[in-house]
Design a protein around this motif. Structure first.
Motif: not given
Length: 528
Positions: A446-469
């Protein structure tokens, strides 16, 4: 069939269904009907049998092979005394657990095999929990041939008659409708059950025991019966009466119940439940008088549609039986007890799948399995259920249930393999489901996922980063709930690459909840 996996701690005699387990039988021959005449006794475990097999030969065959165990060194097994083909003595031999008929001409033939012996398996002759002698057919997967001459493969379905002569104190139940019950000389009784719908041998069944019998009620015109031991009559009738609910539920959800009656039978099956067509056997311990068997009963009843009426065309597609029954049981609980119950069930099933694949990762459709009992595994049950659960949200509620109904309608009383189901769901949804079916059924793990919520310089925005291991890259949609500054935002993120990124409006202090509705089969490697 929510089976108890006794195969892990017990050794069973497994007959060979063809030259290799899992291979389909010779398509030049098609069994259309079995008539099993069996005589049972209280003084011996020897059974005397005469089986009539109606078979259509599509072309000349030098030999036709019928599965039936030979006598073993311990004396158990069957000894054939004669074989007639179309009323004449035929050229035959019985060796290698096969009855081999020579020189078969095209057309419809009737083969009559007379034999006797002590079953090594397939028919459990024992005593029940109250010490009374009982006889229970227990055929799954290919154990019927321990005492019945059959083509023991799910793709060769046939109508069946069980004509049982036994001491008159026994009540006899079987697949189909009761067409005769007659007293015979010598304190015997003949009971005849007839099923006109074609069945796989694995779900043909009869039982002889002391039973108390009650009709729990009808669903439309279908009678639903309870057959329980007289000693726990009231408790058994109470526990098994709940069967009316799932019969009605699945009839409305999927389509008409496929058989003329349903008997729910307290038994000596080696499994927790065995979904014999129209004649379900449950472990004798399922009767408690406390109403605890509803989930088991709902599971076995779901099999009447999927597994029995629509039967997998080969053993390695058994998820079409077990995965369907497992998921439909959870759907039954969802509709009766709320969506939270479905989420709880799927979360528990996901944990079982992940634990199993952690030990040994195999695909759901695994043609390397040769011991058919090993198909009773987490992939066939829980992962199969998860495939259906994810498919439901992949194609949408309306298309999913329309597809399930069409699949039943198109293959009722027949056979299907996974590609048949895939094509039906594609027609219902208008979607290409090739990637979906390939990755969830033919790829191990099955998918093995590393998931991060990374804040951006613009305070109201973030990046959801999903890595399949894992090695194989899956494609799916991942639901994430983001909470921050008193707000909740639900995001559905397509994940198709080794690393997928989605920019969302989210404050630096936001918190993620991944898969809040429990709709994805995945392993969490880390969430932050």
């Amino acid at each position: 069939m929510k089976k108890i996996f006794l195969y892990l701690v017990m050794t069973f005699h497994l007959s060979i269904v063809s030259s290799q387990p899992g291979m389909t039988p010779d398509r030049r021959a098609d069994v259309e009907h079995y008539e099993f005449n069996l005589s049972l006794s209280d003084t011996s475990d020897v059974i005397n049998g005469e089986t009539r097999i109606t078979v259509r030969f599509r072309e000349p065959m030098q030999e036709f092979r019928i599965d039936l165990d030979n006598v073993r060194p311990d004396g158990k097994g069957m000894l054939v005394s004669s074989l007639l083909c179309n009323g004449k003595e035929a050229v035959w031999e019985h060796s290698g657990n096969k009855v081999i008929l020579r020189d078969c001409s095209p057309g419809l033939s009737e083969i009559v095999i007379s034999y006797s012996g002590i079953p090594s398996d397939g028919l459990i002759i024992s005593k029940n929990r109250f010490g009374n002698r009982t006889f229970f057919a227990d055929h799954w997967p290919d154990r019927a041939s321990a005492y019945l001459p059959v083509v023991d493969h799910p793709s060769d379905k046939a109508a069946v008659d069980f004509i049982i002569t036994a001491p008159s104190h026994y009540e006899v139940v079987g697949s189909g409708e009761l067409v005769e019950e007659s007293d015979m000389p010598g304190g015997l009784k003949l009971t005849h059950w007839k099923e006109v719908c074609p069945l796989a041998v694995k779900v043909m069944a009869f039982a002889a025991a002391d039973f108390a019998v009650q009709m729990a009620g009808r669903v439309d015109s279908v009678p639903v019966w309870s057959w329980v031991y007289p000693e726990n009559r009231e408790a058994g009738f109470y526990d098994y009466s709940v069967a009316l609910k799932p019969v009605r539920f699945y009839s409305e959800l999927i389509g008409p119940y496929p058989y003329s009656k349903l008997a729910n039978v307290q038994s000596k099956t080696i499994f927790g439940g065995l979904e014999n067509a129209g004649c379900i056997f449950y472990s004798e311990r399922s009767v408690t008088g406390e109403g605890k068997a509803e989930k088991l009963i709902a599971h076995e009843i779901a099999h009447q549609w999927f597994g029995n009426s629509v039967t997998e065309g080969d053993w390695h597609h058994v998820w079409l039986s077990e995965g369907f029954a497992t998921y439909l049981t959870s759907v039954y609980e969802e509709m009766n007890y709320g969506k939270e119950r479905l989420a709880e069930n799927m979360a528990a099933d996901r944990s079982r799948v992940l634990r199993s694949s952690e030990r040994t990762a195999r695909p759901v459709i695994d043609t390397t399995i040769k011991n058919l009992m090993q198909l009773l595994n987490t992939n066939s049950y829980q992962k199969g259920a998860w495939v259906l659960h994810m498919l439901r949200y992949e194609v949408g509620e309306e298309s999913f249930w329309k597809g399930m109904q069409h699949y039943y309608e198109n293959f009722r009383n027949g056979n299907a393999v996974t590609d048949d189901f895939k094509k039906t769901m594609e027609e219902a949804s208008g979607k290409d489901l090739g990637i979906f079916f390939r990755q969830w059924l033919y790829v191990a793990g099955e998918p093995e996922l590393k998931i991060s919520l990374v804040p951006q310089k613009k305070n109201d925005y973030s990046e959801i980063v999903v890595e399949q291991l894992q090695d194989h890259i899956f494609s799916f949609r991942l639901t994430i709930l983001i909470k921050g500054q008193g707000k909740e935002t639900k995001v559905v993120m397509p994940v198709t690459e080794k690393k997928s990124v989605l920019t969302v409006k989210a404050s630096p202090d936001a918190v993620m909840t991944v898969d809040p509705e429990v709709r994805l089969l995945y392993r969490a490697a880390g969430i932050k």
